[in-house]
Design an enzyme around this catalytic site. Sequence first.
Site, PDB file in Angstrom:
ATOM      1  N   HIS A  77     -61.445  -8.214 -28.213  1.00  0.00           N
ATOM      2  CA  HIS A  77     -60.184  -8.548 -27.528  1.00  0.00           C
ATOM      3  C   HIS A  77     -60.780  -9.386 -26.067  1.00  0.00           C
ATOM      4  O   HIS A  77     -60.432 -10.156 -25.624  1.00  0.00           O
ATOM      5  CB  HIS A  77     -59.277  -7.438 -27.197  1.00  0.00           C
ATOM      6  CG  HIS A  77     -58.162  -7.614 -26.407  1.00  0.00           C
ATOM      7  ND1 HIS A  77     -57.059  -8.788 -26.601  1.00  0.00           N
ATOM      8  CD2 HIS A  77     -57.802  -7.350 -25.249  1.00  0.00           C
ATOM      9  CE1 HIS A  77     -56.120  -8.951 -25.615  1.00  0.00           C
ATOM     10  NE2 HIS A  77     -56.552  -8.023 -24.674  1.00  0.00           N
ATOM     11  N   GLN A  79     -63.632 -10.565 -25.060  1.00  0.00           N
ATOM     12  CA  GLN A  79     -64.360 -11.239 -25.068  1.00  0.00           C
ATOM     13  C   GLN A  79     -63.528 -12.772 -25.647  1.00  0.00           C
ATOM     14  O   GLN A  79     -63.466 -13.986 -24.996  1.00  0.00           O
ATOM     15  CB  GLN A  79     -65.471 -11.591 -26.339  1.00  0.00           C
ATOM     16  CG  GLN A  79     -66.609 -10.513 -25.910  1.00  0.00           C
ATOM     17  CD  GLN A  79     -67.323 -11.099 -24.616  1.00  0.00           C
ATOM     18  OE1 GLN A  79     -67.674 -12.247 -24.424  1.00  0.00           O
ATOM     19  NE2 GLN A  79     -67.670  -9.985 -23.810  1.00  0.00           N
ATOM     20  N   HIS A  81     -60.197 -12.720 -24.730  1.00  0.00           N
ATOM     21  CA  HIS A  81     -59.673 -13.118 -23.411  1.00  0.00           C
ATOM     22  C   HIS A  81     -60.388 -13.935 -22.636  1.00  0.00           C
ATOM     23  O   HIS A  81     -59.737 -14.853 -21.953  1.00  0.00           O
ATOM     24  CB  HIS A  81     -59.293 -11.599 -22.807  1.00  0.00           C
ATOM     25  CG  HIS A  81     -57.976 -11.504 -22.298  1.00  0.00           C
ATOM     26  ND1 HIS A  81     -56.813 -11.886 -22.919  1.00  0.00           N
ATOM     27  CD2 HIS A  81     -57.620 -10.877 -21.086  1.00  0.00           C
ATOM     28  CE1 HIS A  81     -55.876 -11.652 -22.196  1.00  0.00           C
ATOM     29  NE2 HIS A  81     -56.145 -10.979 -21.221  1.00  0.00           N
TER      30      HIS A  81
END
Length: 107
Positions: A77, A79, A81
């Site tokens: 999540h 990465q 983001h």
Amino acid sequence: MENTQLESVMSLIMHSGEAKSNAFEAIQKAKKSLFEEAHEKLKAADEALVLAHKSQTVMLTQEAQGEKIELSLLMMHAQDHLMTSLTFIDLAKEVVDVYERLANEMK
């Protein structure tokens, strides 16, 4: 997940989100022809990205030094983001530029 890794992951999420939020605000400012404020928001987005990259670099350095970095949904999540924020900021810069050009042509 170790505390230092968790801190890095959460920092990555937080700063990436801040960067994307600033980029979105830049577009909103440009829509209102507030170009100086739009550029300030883009600068803030870039500054937040630097902090996000620093968090990512901590994890990359740990792994390069042989530390086991746990691959988790939270890590994925974080990465995701970052990558989404990078793309959005690039697009926001282009959108602000288009609004600015249009405003200048209408003068």
